[in-house]
Enzyme design. Structure first.
Site, PDB file in Angstrom:
ATOM      1  N   HIS A  70       0.820  -1.217   0.000  1.00 16.50           N
ATOM      2  CA  HIS A  70       0.000   0.000   0.000  1.00 16.50           C
ATOM      3  C   HIS A  70       0.849   1.260   0.000  1.00 16.50           C
ATOM      4  CE1 HIS A  70       0.218   1.048   4.403  1.00 16.50           C
ATOM      5  NE2 HIS A  70       0.339  -0.264   4.571  1.00 16.50           N
ATOM      6  N   GLU A 202      -5.269   1.722   2.364  1.00  9.97           N
ATOM      7  CA  GLU A 202      -5.155   0.544   3.230  1.00  9.97           C
ATOM      8  C   GLU A 202      -5.380   0.908   4.688  1.00  9.97           C
ATOM      9  OE1 GLU A 202      -2.811  -2.416   5.757  1.00  9.97           O
ATOM     10  OE2 GLU A 202      -2.732  -0.248   5.622  1.00  9.97           O
ATOM     11  N   GLU A 203      -4.864   2.064   5.091  1.00  4.78           N
ATOM     12  CA  GLU A 203      -4.891   2.451   6.509  1.00  4.78           C
ATOM     13  C   GLU A 203      -6.292   2.775   7.009  1.00  4.78           C
ATOM     14  OE1 GLU A 203      -2.585   1.939   8.385  1.00  4.78           O
ATOM     15  OE2 GLU A 203      -0.646   2.203   7.407  1.00  4.78           O
TER      16      GLU A 203
END
Length: 350
Positions: A70, A202-203
């Site tokens: 990511h 992604e986070e």
């Protein structure tokens, strides 16, 4: 076999110093596109901003392998202008607000310098000092001349450094995976179709990997990430009683985390590859957290998936520390495993 040298370290430095908070990954995306140019048969940027690169092999009975790293990092979003260069903000991704007062940040595409401000200790009461400062009491201050506006992202201003065998930087999670994936794409073995996904968001929920896995429809998926190393001594000087990974023991192969039960066939394949090539590795102990594998394995009718990560200390803070040898061995393990991958790995019982 590909390796990590000065060029790869310089690339990691460039990427770690970039500002690419979830939802605004453009600065890293442009670097990735430049670095993989000429090394893939097809490259596209999808509707969410993922970079999807395909490198076709030449052998027979090739396995379609999706590798995901990511591009985004944790950080902040300005949400309201209080005037005189002072902005209210929200966190993006998992950040502990107790760590924020006094931290330097870079805001927006122009990397406007700022600081997260709070009342100084001299002007607080004893009772206030016993409590964590709530997020809504903090502000990002760029000064009256600082060009910023609501919606801008901000990231920690920590600069990349080498310290002996270690790397110190922000956003090791997961720029170290991004560089690893670039090197694997440049040195893709002929026996696989390598499907490289440089993902977004992604986070904040593994969002980019979900659409990337749907588009690629791979036979198996590997999340290439970084993972917390909970290996510091306890406060009283005794060894920490629990750990999930340790620095210096090599790449971490995931058994389970909060979003994925790794496919046991892939765990065995990676471990056997490490043993055959005499590459050190460790098993990430089951626990919290998650990687892009958490959504890859649920794509379409299901995708066997596993994660391989570089251990690092102090993730989701202003600075993390990783070991160069762990990174080198992560790249080596992944390349060695891909080179010996055949359909037989997935033919056995799960």
């Amino acid at each position: 076999m590909p390796t990590i040298g000065n060029a790869q370290i310089k690339l990691l430095e460039k990427l770690c110093n970039a500002v690419a908070v979830s939802g605004d990954e453009g600065e890293v995306r442009q670097v990735v596109l430049a670095e993989i140019k000429g090394h893939a048969d097809e490259v596209k940027v999808d509707a969410l901003g993922n970079v999807l690169a395909t490198k076709k092999g030449t052998g027979r009975r090739r396995v379609r392998v999706m590798l995901s790293a990511h591009m985004d990092e944790i950080g902040f979003m300005l949400v309201a202008d209080d005037g005189e260069g002072i902005f209210r903000f929200e966190t993006v991704g998992g950040i502990d607000p107790r760590q924020l007062p006094g931290k330097a940040v870079l805001v927006g595409k122009d990397h406007v310098p700022g600081v997260i401000g709070a009342r100084p200790i001299h002007l607080t009461t004893a009772d206030e000092r016993k409590r964590a400062i709530p997020l809504d009491a903090l502000r990002i201050d760029v000064g009256p001349g600082g060009k910023a506006r609501p919606g801008d992202r901000a990231a920690f201003a920590t600069r990349f450094q080498r310290s002996g065998p270690s790397i110190l930087a922000k956003a090791i999670d997961d720029r170290i995976g991004v560089v690893t994936l670039i090197e694997l794409l440049r040195n893709a073995p002929d026996n696989v179709d390598l499907l490289a996904a440089f993902t977004v968001q992604e986070e904040i929920g593994l969002r980019g990997a979900r659409v990337a896995a749907y588009a690629f429809a791979p036979d198996l998926g590997i999340a290439v990430d970084s993972t917390p190393a909970l290996d510091q001594p306890a406060w009283d000087g005794e060894p920490a009683p629990l750990y999930n990974t340790r620095l210096g023991l090599g790449p971490a192969i995931y058994i389970a985390d909060s979003s994925t039960l790794s496919d046991p066939r892939l765990i065995r394949w990676l471990a056997e590859s490490g043993e055959a090539a005499k590459i050190p590795y460790q098993f990430r102990q089951p626990g919290g957290g998650g990687t892009d594998a958490g959504t890859i394995h649920k794509a379409r009718a299901g995708v066997p998936a596993v994660s391989v990560s570089v251990p690092h200390r102090y993730p989701h803070t202003a600075a993390s520390i990783a070991r160069l040898d762990d990174w080198k061995n992560t790249l080596a393990l992944l390349h060695a495993a891909l080179t010996r991958l055949t359909p037989a790995v997935l033919a056995g019982e799960r």
